[in-house]
Motif scaffolding. Structure first.
Motif, PDB file in Angstrom:
ATOM      1  N   SER A   1       0.866  -1.390   0.050  1.00  0.00           N
ATOM      2  CA  SER A   1      -0.020  -0.014   0.165  1.00  0.00           C
ATOM      3  C   SER A   1       0.817   0.964   0.041  1.00  0.00           C
ATOM      4  O   SER A   1       0.528   2.432  -0.736  1.00  0.00           O
ATOM      5  N   ALA A   2       1.962   1.276   0.832  1.00  0.00           N
ATOM      6  CA  ALA A   2       2.789   2.425   0.849  1.00  0.00           C
ATOM      7  C   ALA A   2       3.417   2.710  -0.490  1.00  0.00           C
ATOM      8  O   ALA A   2       3.688   3.705  -0.903  1.00  0.00           O
ATOM      9  N   ALA A   3       3.882   1.573  -1.195  1.00  0.00           N
ATOM     10  CA  ALA A   3       4.466   1.574  -2.449  1.00  0.00           C
ATOM     11  C   ALA A   3       3.314   2.128  -3.506  1.00  0.00           C
ATOM     12  O   ALA A   3       3.744   2.905  -4.576  1.00  0.00           O
ATOM     13  N   GLN A   4       2.384   1.654  -3.705  1.00  0.00           N
ATOM     14  CA  GLN A   4       1.086   2.362  -4.362  1.00  0.00           C
ATOM     15  C   GLN A   4       1.051   3.760  -4.127  1.00  0.00           C
ATOM     16  O   GLN A   4       0.907   4.599  -5.054  1.00  0.00           O
ATOM     17  N   LYS A   5       1.203   4.098  -2.944  1.00  0.00           N
ATOM     18  CA  LYS A   5       0.897   5.769  -2.622  1.00  0.00           C
ATOM     19  C   LYS A   5       2.324   6.360  -3.119  1.00  0.00           C
ATOM     20  O   LYS A   5       1.831   7.549  -3.681  1.00  0.00           O
ATOM     21  N   MET A   6       3.267   5.812  -2.920  1.00  0.00           N
ATOM     22  CA  MET A   6       4.452   6.585  -3.570  1.00  0.00           C
ATOM     23  C   MET A   6       4.309   6.478  -4.959  1.00  0.00           C
ATOM     24  O   MET A   6       4.706   7.706  -5.768  1.00  0.00           O
ATOM     25  N   VAL A   7       3.906   5.583  -5.732  1.00  0.00           N
ATOM     26  CA  VAL A   7       3.804   5.729  -7.128  1.00  0.00           C
ATOM     27  C   VAL A   7       2.884   6.783  -7.540  1.00  0.00           C
ATOM     28  O   VAL A   7       2.949   7.494  -8.484  1.00  0.00           O
ATOM     29  N   SER A   8       1.653   7.070  -6.937  1.00  0.00           N
ATOM     30  CA  SER A   8       0.756   7.762  -7.108  1.00  0.00           C
ATOM     31  C   SER A   8       1.161   9.327  -6.794  1.00  0.00           C
ATOM     32  O   SER A   8       0.857  10.435  -7.449  1.00  0.00           O
ATOM     33  N   GLU A   9       2.369   9.589  -6.047  1.00  0.00           N
ATOM     34  CA  GLU A   9       2.968  10.756  -5.864  1.00  0.00           C
ATOM     35  C   GLU A   9       4.203  10.953  -6.931  1.00  0.00           C
ATOM     36  O   GLU A   9       4.670  12.173  -6.726  1.00  0.00           O
ATOM     37  N   GLY A  10       3.949  10.034  -7.838  1.00  0.00           N
ATOM     38  CA  GLY A  10       5.328  10.504  -9.166  1.00  0.00           C
ATOM     39  C   GLY A  10       6.578   9.845  -8.700  1.00  0.00           C
ATOM     40  O   GLY A  10       7.472  10.298  -9.070  1.00  0.00           O
ATOM     41  N   ILE A  11       6.845   9.149  -7.433  1.00  0.00           N
ATOM     42  CA  ILE A  11       8.000   8.756  -6.956  1.00  0.00           C
ATOM     43  C   ILE A  11       8.467   7.479  -7.535  1.00  0.00           C
ATOM     44  O   ILE A  11       7.751   6.508  -7.624  1.00  0.00           O
ATOM     45  N   HIS A  12       9.860   7.435  -8.142  1.00  0.00           N
ATOM     46  CA  HIS A  12      10.215   5.983  -8.469  1.00  0.00           C
ATOM     47  C   HIS A  12      10.609   4.968  -7.150  1.00  0.00           C
ATOM     48  O   HIS A  12      11.029   5.269  -6.443  1.00  0.00           O
ATOM     49  N   VAL A  13       9.737   4.174  -7.358  1.00  0.00           N
ATOM     50  CA  VAL A  13       9.564   2.965  -6.305  1.00  0.00           C
ATOM     51  C   VAL A  13      10.608   1.777  -6.610  1.00  0.00           C
ATOM     52  O   VAL A  13      10.463   1.184  -7.658  1.00  0.00           O
ATOM     53  N   ILE A  14      11.328   1.452  -5.689  1.00  0.00           N
ATOM     54  CA  ILE A  14      12.436   0.426  -5.691  1.00  0.00           C
ATOM     55  C   ILE A  14      11.799  -0.698  -4.568  1.00  0.00           C
ATOM     56  O   ILE A  14      11.813  -0.343  -3.326  1.00  0.00           O
ATOM     57  N   THR A  15      10.932  -1.742  -4.838  1.00  0.00           N
ATOM     58  CA  THR A  15      10.662  -2.863  -3.986  1.00  0.00           C
ATOM     59  C   THR A  15      11.555  -3.863  -3.809  1.00  0.00           C
ATOM     60  O   THR A  15      12.274  -3.933  -4.630  1.00  0.00           O
ATOM     61  N   VAL A  16      11.853  -4.263  -2.530  1.00  0.00           N
ATOM     62  CA  VAL A  16      12.759  -5.148  -2.216  1.00  0.00           C
ATOM     63  C   VAL A  16      11.815  -6.379  -1.331  1.00  0.00           C
ATOM     64  O   VAL A  16      11.465  -6.169  -0.236  1.00  0.00           O
ATOM     65  N   SER A  17      11.857  -7.400  -1.676  1.00  0.00           N
ATOM     66  CA  SER A  17      11.142  -8.692  -1.063  1.00  0.00           C
ATOM     67  C   SER A  17      11.303  -9.689  -1.944  1.00  0.00           C
ATOM     68  O   SER A  17      11.924  -9.916  -2.945  1.00  0.00           O
ATOM     69  N   ARG A  18      10.992 -11.021  -1.509  1.00  0.00           N
ATOM     70  CA  ARG A  18      11.020 -12.200  -2.072  1.00  0.00           C
ATOM     71  C   ARG A  18      10.335 -12.507  -3.358  1.00  0.00           C
ATOM     72  O   ARG A  18      10.993 -13.043  -4.475  1.00  0.00           O
ATOM     73  N   SER A  19       9.261 -11.919  -3.220  1.00  0.00           N
ATOM     74  CA  SER A  19       8.448 -12.070  -4.344  1.00  0.00           C
ATOM     75  C   SER A  19       7.705 -10.468  -4.916  1.00  0.00           C
ATOM     76  O   SER A  19       7.998  -9.641  -4.075  1.00  0.00           O
ATOM     77  N   GLU A  20       7.471 -10.081  -6.106  1.00  0.00           N
ATOM     78  CA  GLU A  20       6.969  -9.304  -6.750  1.00  0.00           C
ATOM     79  C   GLU A  20       5.566  -9.176  -6.706  1.00  0.00           C
ATOM     80  O   GLU A  20       5.007 -10.086  -6.938  1.00  0.00           O
ATOM     81  N   ASN A  21       5.178  -7.757  -6.597  1.00  0.00           N
ATOM     82  CA  ASN A  21       3.691  -7.321  -6.601  1.00  0.00           C
ATOM     83  C   ASN A  21       3.240  -7.214  -8.125  1.00  0.00           C
ATOM     84  O   ASN A  21       4.016  -5.889  -8.317  1.00  0.00           O
ATOM     85  N   ASN A  22       2.637  -7.885  -8.742  1.00  0.00           N
ATOM     86  CA  ASN A  22       2.531  -7.587 -10.160  1.00  0.00           C
ATOM     87  C   ASN A  22       1.494  -6.489 -10.314  1.00  0.00           C
ATOM     88  O   ASN A  22       1.640  -5.690 -11.306  1.00  0.00           O
TER      89      ASN A  22
END
Length: 253
Positions: free
Chosen positions: A19-40
């Motif tokens: 949810s935080a990544a989605q919010k950052m995306v909506s703010e026009g910020i380049h998001v780098i996610t780090v986890s074992r699996s990717e959120n498509n």
């Protein structure tokens, strides 16, 4: 002038991190996610919005993977970013059991994911920000469990208490050195996440308060991750953060 901003978020495949990544995306910020699996769905949202998006697969219980993956990320972002935000969100609740019955391998994994990884990541990004004559804002996701004992949660309570102390101490050091970087903690309260499902599936022998947590779900007392994430992202993007402070979601909503 266009300012390139990066947000690095751990545990972004689901729950608060997603949810935080989605919010950052909506703010026009380049998001780098780090986890074992990717959120498509996050990947698709970023592509549709035109916001930058990168995913790194990493097992946060592996010290070697944490150091190598985050060193590469830091080297890349500080070459071009005007603003860098790090949200250490990934966390695990297990082992849920009383002292004397704890699984040693789960204890080690909990400490590595909940405590060692956020410290190593924070240390690395503070170092790289200083070398680049830049700044970074780091938010360590904590819990009210870090402030009180809860039967069956001795390791989770301990790691979150340690995260709080690390945050307060690092914040004090940054303040004393007059650094522009910030380190804060964020306590998200009760959310409707997979972690809550794990808690509710515990036995009464392992976790005496399990019925209380089942009632939270049944009574609708759990906030949605989206609501909490909005408060977290708004906080991180605030220019008036107090170094070392533990912010609580109830004070922000």
């Amino acid at each position: 002038m266009y300012i390139l901003k990066y947000a690095i978020i751990t545990g972004a495949s689901r729950g608060l991190g997603a949810s935080a990544a989605q919010k950052m995306v909506s703010e026009g910020i380049h998001v780098i996610t780090v986890s074992r699996s990717e959120n498509n769905s996050l990947k698709q949202a970023a592509e549709q919005s035109g916001a930058g998006y990168t995913h790194h697969s990493c097992d946060l219980s592996s010290e070697d993977q944490v150091l190598s993956v985050f060193a590469a990320i830091a080297d890349d972002v500080f070459k071009k970013a005007e603003a860098v935000y790090v949200i250490n969100n990934a966390g695990i609740i297990e082992p849920i059991d009383v002292a004397g019955e704890l699984d040693a391998s789960l204890v080690q994994k909990n400490i590595q994911v909940n405590l060692t990884a956020p410290i190593l990541i924070s240390n690395l990004f503070l170092q790289k920000a200083k070398e680049a004559d830049s700044k970074v804002v780091i938010a360590n996701v904590t819990s009210g469990a870090g402030e009180r004992p809860i039967q069956g949660w001795s390791i989770y309570c301990s790691t979150k208490a340690a995260v709080n102390m690390f945050t307060m101490t690092a914040g004090l050091e940054l303040k004393n050195s007059e650094s522009s970087s910030k380190v804060i903690a964020f306590s998200p309260g009760l959310m409707d996440t997979d972690m809550q499902m794990t808690i509710r599936s515990s036995s009464e022998e392992s976790f005496a308060d399990v019925d209380t947590f089942r009632n939270y779900k049944e009574s609708g007392s759990l906030r949605s991750p989206d609501t909490v994430a909005e408060a977290l992202v708004n906080l991180v993007l605030d220019n008036d953060l107090e170094n070392g402070r533990i912010y609580k979601v109830n004070d922000l909503l």
